[in-house]
Design a protein around this motif. Structure first.
Motif, PDB file in Angstrom:
ATOM      1  N   HIS A   1     122.316  18.144 -20.093  1.00  0.00           N
ATOM      2  CA  HIS A   1     121.334  17.685 -21.084  1.00  0.00           C
ATOM      3  C   HIS A   1     120.486  16.555 -20.491  1.00  0.00           C
ATOM      4  CE1 HIS A   1     123.728  19.821 -24.180  1.00  0.00           C
ATOM      5  NE2 HIS A   1     122.624  19.768 -24.903  1.00  0.00           N
ATOM      6  N   GLU A   2     121.129  15.640 -19.799  1.00  0.00           N
ATOM      7  CA  GLU A   2     120.382  14.528 -19.208  1.00  0.00           C
ATOM      8  C   GLU A   2     119.431  15.024 -18.116  1.00  0.00           C
ATOM      9  OE1 GLU A   2     121.356  10.053 -17.671  1.00  0.00           O
ATOM     10  OE2 GLU A   2     122.440  11.685 -16.681  1.00  0.00           O
ATOM     11  N   VAL A   3     119.867  16.012 -17.333  1.00  0.00           N
ATOM     12  CA  VAL A   3     118.984  16.574 -16.303  1.00  0.00           C
ATOM     13  C   VAL A   3     117.699  17.092 -16.945  1.00  0.00           C
ATOM     14  CG1 VAL A   3     118.725  18.390 -14.576  1.00  0.00           C
ATOM     15  CG2 VAL A   3     120.894  17.159 -14.774  1.00  0.00           C
ATOM     16  N   VAL A   4     117.844  17.812 -18.058  1.00  0.00           N
ATOM     17  CA  VAL A   4     116.666  18.343 -18.754  1.00  0.00           C
ATOM     18  C   VAL A   4     115.824  17.209 -19.324  1.00  0.00           C
ATOM     19  CG1 VAL A   4     115.892  19.750 -20.695  1.00  0.00           C
ATOM     20  CG2 VAL A   4     117.808  20.521 -19.279  1.00  0.00           C
ATOM     21  N   GLU A   5     116.462  16.211 -19.925  1.00  0.00           N
ATOM     22  CA  GLU A   5     115.732  15.087 -20.515  1.00  0.00           C
ATOM     23  C   GLU A   5     114.917  14.333 -19.462  1.00  0.00           C
ATOM     24  OE1 GLU A   5     118.728  12.797 -22.401  1.00  0.00           O
ATOM     25  OE2 GLU A   5     119.095  14.265 -24.003  1.00  0.00           O
ATOM     26  N   VAL A   6     115.511  14.097 -18.304  1.00  0.00           N
ATOM     27  CA  VAL A   6     114.805  13.401 -17.230  1.00  0.00           C
ATOM     28  C   VAL A   6     113.633  14.248 -16.739  1.00  0.00           C
ATOM     29  CG1 VAL A   6     114.996  12.553 -14.855  1.00  0.00           C
ATOM     30  CG2 VAL A   6     116.794  12.030 -16.519  1.00  0.00           C
ATOM     31  N   PHE A   7     113.861  15.542 -16.590  1.00  0.00           N
ATOM     32  CA  PHE A   7     112.794  16.438 -16.137  1.00  0.00           C
ATOM     33  C   PHE A   7     111.636  16.416 -17.127  1.00  0.00           C
ATOM     34  CE2 PHE A   7     110.740  20.527 -15.337  1.00  0.00           C
ATOM     35  CZ  PHE A   7     110.690  20.550 -13.945  1.00  0.00           C
ATOM     36  N   LEU A   8     111.955  16.460 -18.410  1.00  0.00           N
ATOM     37  CA  LEU A   8     110.903  16.408 -19.437  1.00  0.00           C
ATOM     38  C   LEU A   8     110.151  15.089 -19.385  1.00  0.00           C
ATOM     39  CD1 LEU A   8     112.465  18.043 -22.631  1.00  0.00           C
ATOM     40  CD2 LEU A   8     110.281  18.640 -21.559  1.00  0.00           C
ATOM     41  N   ALA A   9     110.867  14.003 -19.203  1.00  0.00           N
ATOM     42  CA  ALA A   9     110.227  12.688 -19.161  1.00  0.00           C
ATOM     43  C   ALA A   9     109.248  12.579 -18.002  1.00  0.00           C
ATOM     44  CB  ALA A   9     111.291  11.593 -19.062  1.00  0.00           C
TER      45      ALA A   9
END
Length: 261
Positions: free
Chosen positions: A69-77
């Protein structure tokens, strides 16, 4: 892409990674300095084929530090101004379950590409060939490469020869017509959604025999077209595969998403 209709991409990242041996989900394992999932997402975005991206994450994973989930959140950011949308769904108990859940989250697209995060180094040209074939009218299209090994058919021996080895050769299969199939696989959204809706009624034996989405379409009589895949599109399953992928990143793919073989 030459069409105004929308294309969705499903990125399957729900695998446990048991054979890889790190004790964490496969897509979370580092390839170089970044998780495998991040490489896969970067490839999707670099190909410029997606209007919407849905990532299927491991069943039961809760958002938090050190998770996918954090990997996706960072990518989105890092892509706040992107024209594409990215969301996540919880994966299912099987690959087919994960695809079905992601398809439900993609309602409204015309075409869909289904991609394994475990193939994180697929060149952009492969994504584009699959997407272009869909725009041209294909309802199902897969990337593949020729089989280079000699292929033999065997059966398990139970006679005296079993003391020497458990298998005996029964024939040879001409490799000229064989292809090793990769992802992303592309489909008409309506055709793939209908196939997955019907697949829930298969018995366990029938379901086990279907190992990729293209087989679901084949079983419904839909022609499956083939475009050129890439030797860079290796699937990371074992530690040796990870070593090979690391070598590609340090060598021919150092300028990532530009080269192809």
């Amino acid at each position: 892409m030459t069409s105004d209709s929308r294309t969705g991409v499903v990125v399957l990242a729900a695998g446990s990674g048991q054979r890889l041996g790190f004790g964490i989900p496969k897509a979370q394992v580092l390839l170089g300095e970044e998780p495998i999932l991040r490489h896969a997402l970067a490839g999707v975005v670099a190909a410029s084929v997606a209007d919407r991206i849905v990532v299927a994450l491991p069943h039961g994973e809760k958002p938090g530090p050190g998770t996918l989930h954090e990997v996706v959140e960072v990518f989105l950011a890092e892509h706040r101004d992107a024209e594409w949308e990215l969301s996540v769904v919880e994966g299912g108990a099987t690959r087919a379950d994960s695809v079905a859940r992601a398809l439900s989250a993609l309602d409204g697209v015309e075409r869909v590409l289904v991609h394994d995060a475990a193939r994180p180094l697929v060149p952009v040209q492969v994504f584009q060939r699959v997407a272009d074939a869909l725009v041209a009218g294909a309802r199902a299209v897969i990337p593949a490469i020729p089989v280079v090994d000699t292929i033999k058919q065997v059966h398990t021996s139970h006679g005296a020869d079993a003391d020497i080895s458990p298998e005996l050769v029964t024939g040879n299969i001409a490799r000229e017509s064989l292809r090793a199939v990769q992802t992303p696989q592309g489909f008409s959204y309506a055709a793939l959604k209908a196939a997955h809706d019907d697949a829930q009624y298969l018995d366990d034996k029938q379901a086990e025999a279907i190992t990729d989405d293209a087989m679901l379409l084949e079983s419904r009589g839909v022609p499956v077209h083939v475009v050129a895949g890439s030797t860079y599109s290796l699937k990371i399953t074992t530690p040796v595969d990870l070593i090979l992928a690391e070598g590609l990143l340090e060598g021919p793919l150092a300028g990532r998403w530009m080269g192809e073989a």
